[in-house]
Design an enzyme around this catalytic site. Structure first.
Site, mmCIF file in Angstrom:
data_model
loop_
_atom_site.group_PDB
_atom_site.id
_atom_site.type_symbol
_atom_site.label_atom_id
_atom_site.label_comp_id
_atom_site.label_asym_id
_atom_site.label_seq_id
_atom_site.Cartn_x
_atom_site.Cartn_y
_atom_site.Cartn_z
ATOM 1 N N HIS A 137 9.308 -76.771 -86.551
ATOM 2 C CA HIS A 137 10.379 -75.889 -86.104
ATOM 3 C C HIS A 137 10.260 -74.488 -86.719
ATOM 4 C CE1 HIS A 137 14.363 -75.372 -84.306
ATOM 5 N NE2 HIS A 137 14.679 -74.645 -85.358
ATOM 6 N N ASP A 158 8.223 -80.764 -84.272
ATOM 7 C CA ASP A 158 9.553 -80.288 -84.636
ATOM 8 C C ASP A 158 10.455 -81.468 -85.008
ATOM 9 O OD1 ASP A 158 12.076 -79.030 -84.683
ATOM 10 O OD2 ASP A 158 11.405 -77.538 -83.238
ATOM 11 N N SER A 210 15.475 -72.515 -80.480
ATOM 12 C CA SER A 210 16.339 -73.452 -81.193
ATOM 13 C C SER A 210 17.736 -73.489 -80.541
ATOM 14 C CB SER A 210 16.387 -73.083 -82.667
ATOM 15 O OG SER A 210 16.977 -74.104 -83.396
HETATM 16 P P1 4NP Z 1 18.239 -73.507 -85.344
HETATM 17 O O1 4NP Z 1 18.030 -75.048 -85.140
HETATM 18 O O2 4NP Z 1 18.914 -72.904 -84.200
HETATM 19 O O3 4NP Z 1 16.883 -72.978 -85.671
HETATM 20 O O4 4NP Z 1 19.122 -73.388 -86.579
HETATM 21 C C1 4NP Z 1 18.937 -76.040 -84.913
HETATM 22 C C2 4NP Z 1 18.531 -77.288 -85.258
HETATM 23 C C3 4NP Z 1 19.372 -78.369 -85.081
HETATM 24 C C4 4NP Z 1 20.621 -78.157 -84.549
HETATM 25 C C5 4NP Z 1 21.035 -76.903 -84.168
HETATM 26 C C6 4NP Z 1 20.182 -75.829 -84.351
HETATM 27 N N1 4NP Z 1 21.468 -79.241 -84.435
HETATM 28 O O5 4NP Z 1 22.580 -79.101 -83.926
HETATM 29 O O6 4NP Z 1 21.094 -80.326 -84.902
#
Ligand code: 4NP
Length: 567
Positions: free
Chosen positions: A543, A511, A432
């Site tokens: 995700h 995702d 992520s």
């Molecule tokens: P995470 O996922 O790292 O699992 O929290 C994300 C999803 C989307 C974004 C950033 C992290 N975003 O900036 O949209």
């Protein structure tokens, strides 16, 4: 080599992770756990630890129920990982009722004598559940978290007046609402009802402290708790009450947390406590540290209610945990956990495991990704780059408006410092936002790491923004402080031609937080440029890692790749 990876994954998939979510009718504990391969709900005897599964199939999240409730509200993704959820009411007689609602991304649920939830699709809305049906109360521009309800007043908080602050949200059942802050620009979080007042944490006088607000007269007073003050926490990570209304506070400092009841510390083993509940004078908490997978402990003392199982193939893989604050390029100290493998020399091959969020952290906890790497003979380095939680509101907000900026320099500074000292060669891996930073590192600092694994990564903010729902659109707006003109400059696809190290891409097909499409485009560019990469799309997965199978699907290609490039 494949057999070695398979053995480790087989062991990893037998480690249950258990979180305490509340206390049920009859004084049994409500746990959300991977005891049987998928994340589901269990009722646990507080003395014997025997667990009884409460629901068929996986759950995505569970709301903290009122004490001794015989109903539990949980959410479940009703798509193939696209994270459109429905809310379900489980009764302890075993019946399950689906709430009548459109599937939305449910991000928080409050279950008191009424039930509310935050749900997003085209807009970020608050719903109330009435007679088994969801009714929309209002919609807001920003994202927010709902935390508590009493007597006609629903509480929440979020960045409602700009990217760097956080305000309290007061919502009435007629759909009217108010945004409250004691001081413009301050960070106010986690409000709950305590003794008829609203208890919350705020940094408006400097370091975060607890305050009590009279919701009618708007009178504000500090709540000084002696043991908590002595601990001098960077952050409060959990506020709750016991069945008799006793105040429960979990506070954090340097990657470890402590539990306080009515201001007095309840001592237990060093590590982290994430939730805590108290009834009949006994306190139970979710506990983990680097050697103990998350489980339920009784405090004080730390008797483990559910014994964690660490299979032979993983046990002993961790030789030592080090915690260092490494100066970054501008002098900022980067708190870093360094896990030394007992199956490698020092210095030896090291994987920089970069957390996601960016608003999460690597603290003193057991995590299966680290253990898989340790068991395969890699040291694991987990830098809490600026933007990480756990070090106070300023540290957390230092990333806003500057993604793939200073936080990448933080990671690079740790990599330079540990080279030769802990690491003979350095690899990078993340999921992520951690996958995004992996791509940033490999394309913007192409000589730093020998190879990298980018899971569920961000390749192109422009396209990702277009594909995002209202929640993630507002999330990206906050992260960039509204500066959409930076999207291109901060996107790894822009620098793809700089890539030199072998890259492994792993991505869930469905995702909706970090969509696959921009990563497919990145592959096209990499192929055109003749770069060395491999790519693994995980079918029918989203995700969230919602079962041990998902974890294995992501880790299998990642670990084989790392063994291959380091072999
Ligand atoms: P995470 O996922 O790292 O699992 O929290 C994300 C999803 C989307 C974004 C950033 C992290 N975003 O900036 O949209």
């Amino acid at each position: 080599m494949i057999r070695e990876v398979a053995e480790v994954l087989e062991a990893v998939s037998r480690v249950p992770i258990t979180h305490l979510a509340g206390v049920l009718r009859g004084g049994r504990l409500l746990a959300v756990s991977t005891l049987e391969a998928d994340l589901s709900l269990y009722s646990v005897d507080p003395d014997s630890g025997s667990a009884e599964r409460l629901v068929e199939g996986f759950v995505s999240s569970v709301a903290r129920p009122p004490y001794f409730s015989d109903a539990v509200y949980f959410t479940r993704d009703v798509t193939k990982g696209e994270e459109l959820h429905k809310l379900f009411e489980l009764r302890l007689d075993g019946s399950v009722e689906e709430v009548d609602m459109e599937p939305v991304r449910v991000s928080s649920v409050v279950h008191r004598d009424k039930v509310f939830f935050a749900g997003s699709r085209e807009e970020n809305s608050i719903y109330v559940v009435e007679n088994g049906r969801a009714r929309k109360l209002l919609s807001l521009q920003s994202f927010f978290v709902l935390t508590d309800y009493s007597d006609g007043l629903l509480l929440g908080y979020g960045p409602l007046r700009g990217p760097k602050s956080s305000e309290l949200l007061f919502v009435r059942e007629d759909g009217s609402y108010e945004v409250y802050t004691p001081k413009e620009g301050s960070v106010n979080e986690s409000p709950i009802f305590y003794k008829g007042k609203v208890l919350f944490s705020s940094n408006f006088e400097g370091r975060p402290k607890l305050y009590l607000l009279d919701p009618d007269e708007r009178k504000l007073e500090p709540l000084a708790l002696e043991d908590v003050e002595r601990f001098s926490p960077y952050e409060f990570t959990y506020l709750g009450t016991g069945s008799e209304g006793e105040l429960i506070v979990i506070a954090k400092r340097d990657g470890r947390s402590r539990v306080f009841v009515e201001g007095a510390e309840l001592e237990g083993p060093l590590g982290n406590y994430y939730t805590a509940f108290r009834f009949g004078g006994r306190t139970f908490a979710t506990f983990t540290n680097s050697g103990t997978p998350a489980t339920i402990a009784e405090l004080p003392g730390g008797r483990l209610v559910v014994e964690p199982r660490v299979p032979e193939a993983l046990r002993g893989a961790l030789r030592e945990v080090r915690y260092e604050k490494v100066p970054s390029s501008d002098g900022l100290k980067v708190p870093t956990f360094i896990l030394i493998s007992s199956r490698a020399e020092v210095p030896g091959p090291a994987v920089f495991l970069i957390h996601g969020g960016p608003w999460t952290e690597d603290d003193d906890r057991f995590d299966v990704m680290s253990y898989s790497l340790l068991a395969l003979g890699f040291h694991v380095v987990k830098p809490n780059y600026r933007g990480s939680t756990g070090y106070g509101p300023d540290y957390e907000r230092a990333i806003i408006g500057d993604p793939c900026g200073k936080e990448l320099e933080d990671i690079a500074s740790v990599a330079l410092k540990l080279k030769g000292e802990v690491a003979s060669e350095e690899y990078i891996m993340g999921y992520s936002y951690g996958g995004y930073l992996t791509l940033c590192a490999l394309t913007k600092l192409p000589d730093l790491f020998k190879a990298g694994v980018a899971g569920a990564s961000v390749a192109d903010w422009e396209e990702m923004y277009e594909l995002s729902d209202s929640l993630f659109k507002s999330f990206i707006e906050i992260l960039f402080a509204g500066r959409k003109e930076l999207f291109k400059e901060r996107s790894p696809i822009t620098y793809a031609k700089n890539l030199r190290a072998p890259l492994c891409l792993v991505h869930p097909q469905n995702d909706t937080r970090t969509p696959l499409k921009p990563v497919l485009k990145l592959m096209e560019v990499l192929a055109e440029e003749g770069k060395t990469f491999e790519a693994h799309v995980i079918p029918d997965m989203g995700h969230a890692l919602r079962s041990l199978k998902d974890l294995v699907d992501v880790l299998l290609p990642s670990l084989i790749f790392l063994k291959k490039v380091s072999g």
